[in-house]
Scaffold this active site. Structure first.
Site, PDB file in Angstrom:
ATOM      1  N   LYS A  66     -29.076 -13.416 -73.219  1.00  0.00           N
ATOM      2  CA  LYS A  66     -29.340 -14.857 -73.080  1.00  0.00           C
ATOM      3  C   LYS A  66     -28.923 -15.316 -71.679  1.00  0.00           C
ATOM      4  CE  LYS A  66     -24.869 -15.815 -75.257  1.00  0.00           C
ATOM      5  NZ  LYS A  66     -24.190 -16.251 -76.491  1.00  0.00           N
ATOM      6  N   ARG A 114     -18.379 -24.185 -85.824  1.00  0.00           N
ATOM      7  CA  ARG A 114     -19.359 -24.660 -84.850  1.00  0.00           C
ATOM      8  C   ARG A 114     -20.721 -24.645 -85.535  1.00  0.00           C
ATOM      9  NH1 ARG A 114     -20.195 -21.208 -79.379  1.00  0.00           N
ATOM     10  NH2 ARG A 114     -21.161 -19.920 -80.990  1.00  0.00           N
ATOM     11  N   TYR A 165     -13.946 -29.149 -45.335  1.00  0.00           N
ATOM     12  CA  TYR A 165     -13.913 -30.420 -46.073  1.00  0.00           C
ATOM     13  C   TYR A 165     -12.523 -30.674 -46.645  1.00  0.00           C
ATOM     14  CZ  TYR A 165     -19.033 -30.693 -46.109  1.00  0.00           C
ATOM     15  OH  TYR A 165     -20.351 -30.792 -45.761  1.00  0.00           O
ATOM     16  N   MET A 218     -21.160 -25.954 -49.751  1.00  0.00           N
ATOM     17  CA  MET A 218     -22.387 -25.692 -50.502  1.00  0.00           C
ATOM     18  C   MET A 218     -23.051 -24.386 -50.077  1.00  0.00           C
ATOM     19  SD  MET A 218     -25.824 -28.025 -50.912  1.00  0.00           S
ATOM     20  CE  MET A 218     -25.043 -29.393 -51.738  1.00  0.00           C
TER      21      MET A 218
HETATM   22  C1  LIG Z   1     -23.342 -15.090 -76.824  1.00  0.00           C
HETATM   23  C2  LIG Z   1     -23.142 -14.512 -78.174  1.00  0.00           C
HETATM   24  C3  LIG Z   1     -22.691 -13.195 -78.324  1.00  0.00           C
HETATM   25  C4  LIG Z   1     -22.223 -12.347 -77.150  1.00  0.00           C
HETATM   26  O1  LIG Z   1     -20.898 -12.757 -76.820  1.00  0.00           O
HETATM   27  P1  LIG Z   1     -20.034 -11.916 -75.765  1.00  0.00           P
HETATM   28  O2  LIG Z   1     -18.667 -12.520 -75.851  1.00  0.00           O
HETATM   29  O3  LIG Z   1     -20.657 -12.135 -74.426  1.00  0.00           O
HETATM   30  O4  LIG Z   1     -20.093 -10.514 -76.195  1.00  0.00           O
HETATM   31  C5  LIG Z   1     -22.648 -12.665 -79.596  1.00  0.00           C
HETATM   32  N1  LIG Z   1     -22.995 -13.398 -80.670  1.00  0.00           N
HETATM   33  C6  LIG Z   1     -23.405 -14.683 -80.574  1.00  0.00           C
HETATM   34  C7  LIG Z   1     -23.756 -15.441 -81.807  1.00  0.00           C
HETATM   35  C8  LIG Z   1     -23.477 -15.283 -79.314  1.00  0.00           C
HETATM   36  O5  LIG Z   1     -23.860 -16.553 -79.224  1.00  0.00           O
END
Ligand SMILES: *Cc1c(COP(=O)(O)O)cnc(C)c1O
Length: 358
Positions: free
Chosen positions: A34, A131, A252, A300
């Site tokens: 992802k 969650r 800065y 930046m």
């Molecule tokens: C993002 C995610 C993972 C992977 O998590 P990591 O800590 O990067 O291994 C696994 N399961 C779900 C549901 C996630 O959202």
């Protein structure tokens, strides 16, 4: 000369890390790609894993659609599931696997009357993170609805850990216990382990693991020696050098004021490329293979590093912001964040892929 900032992506290291995670898990593993593979480029990473990965996981449909459009044909799980009917139809047509974590998503499936047994569903259970996911008391009913609607082929039970990166913490033991109690007697495969659990929780080994950050070689428990190899090396070069006299202010906000003659290197990379502006003076960097530090505020498009003790460095010197020498975890810690956020935020710099073929 083109601007020298770039992210080198070692696809051989990615394959190594995937295989390590899969070996530790002792079963199948979905490669979590992802957020553009945590900033590493989802399509290229998926292609590099195509012959060894059991499948992939992304957050939502659009990410999977792009992978399918690039010819990725293996299983792809949508970790947030579908947001509306259109997405569900598209997911079904593309053969995507979907997480179902709330009642409305089951209603969607019931409403659409899809081809019989055309959906692979992962039923997400809230075991303590609070969650997303069905509460334990709702799971049997959710399972029955999915089973009875006709369009679901298989149901895999899953949950997600809040604190698996804290070895021996009670919270994970309790979540596992709740999960096992909840799914007892229900048919279907199981998936619980994220990266932290793959590394530290042998009790979380089930049919499928879902490793993410470990694929990219960043240990979610910095300091452990896990055998992971960093995949990304964020690099640039020094393109200007200047001497500060004692009392001169740099950059800065004048957050750095020289207390002695100081040789400053200007590096062609900044927060618009994803290097964190919150990294304070003293954050480690590697310059031509030698350890040094940032000084002054990150801008930046550029940032400043200390060359005072590195007389052999100068314009053209190679700078590693993170990679094999400077752990992304060290930079994240200095900047008050985690490796995940730094890696996902890498942008604007070209990605250069190496070790494509094994
Ligand atoms: C993002 C995610 C993972 C992977 O998590 P990591 O800590 O990067 O291994 C696994 N399961 C779900 C549901 C996630 O959202």
């Amino acid at each position: 000369m083109t601007r020298p900032a770039r992210a080198l992506i070692d696809l051989g290291a990615l394959r190594h890390n995937y295989q390590l995670a899969r070996r530790l898990q002792g079963g199948r593993a979905l490669a979590v790609i992802k957020a553009n593979a945590y900033g590493h480029g989802a399509t290229r990473c998926a292609m590099a894993l195509a012959d060894i990965a059991d499948g992939y996981a992304v957050a939502f449909a659009q990410e999977a659609i792009e992978l399918r459009a690039s010819g990725i044909s293996g299983p792809i799980l949508l970790l947030e599931g579908c947001f509306d009917d259109d997405e569900l139809l598209q997911a079904q047509q593309l053969g995507l696997w979907i997480v179902v974590h709330q009642s409305e998503q089951i209603s969607m499936i019931e409403r659409l009357r899809l081809t019989p047994r055309s959906l692979t569903v992962w039923l997400k259970i809230n075991t303590g993170m609070h969650r997303a996911g069905f509460d334990p008391a709702e799971v049997k009913a959710a399972h029955a609805r999915l089973k009875n609607c006709g369009s679901v082929d298989s149901i895999t039970h899953m949950t997600h850990f809040a604190r698996s990166d804290e070895p021996d913490h009670d919270a994970t033991t309790q979540q596992l216990h709740t999960f096992d109690q909840t799914v007892a007697g229900l048919p279907g495969e199981q998936s619980v382990a994220n990266s932290g659990a793959v590394l530290a929780w042998p009790g979380a080994r089930r049919d499928w693991a879902r490793p993410g950050i470990v694929l990219y070689g960043a240990d979610p428990m910095p300091g452990e020696s896990s055998g992971l190899v960093p995949v990304m090396s964020l690099q640039s070069r020094i393109f200007n050098v200047r001497m500060l006299q004692s009392g001169d202010a740099l950059g800065y906000g004048a957050t750095f004021i020289a207390d002695k003659p100081t040789r400053v290197g200007l590096v062609a990379i900044g927060y618009a490329d994803g290097y964190p502006r919150s990294a304070p003076t003293g954050t480690p960097v590697m310059i031509d293979g030698r350890l040094s530090r940032t000084i002054g505020r990150v801008s930046m498009d550029m940032m400043t590093v200390d060359l005072t003790d590195l007389p052999q460095t100068g314009v053209g010197s190679e700078v590693e912001l993170w990679g094999r020498n400077i752990s992304v975890n060290r930079v994240a810690q200095a900047a008050g964040t985690i490796s995940y956020e730094l890696l996902c935020n890498v942008k604007r710099v070209p990605r250069v892929y190496t070790n494509e073929t094994p």
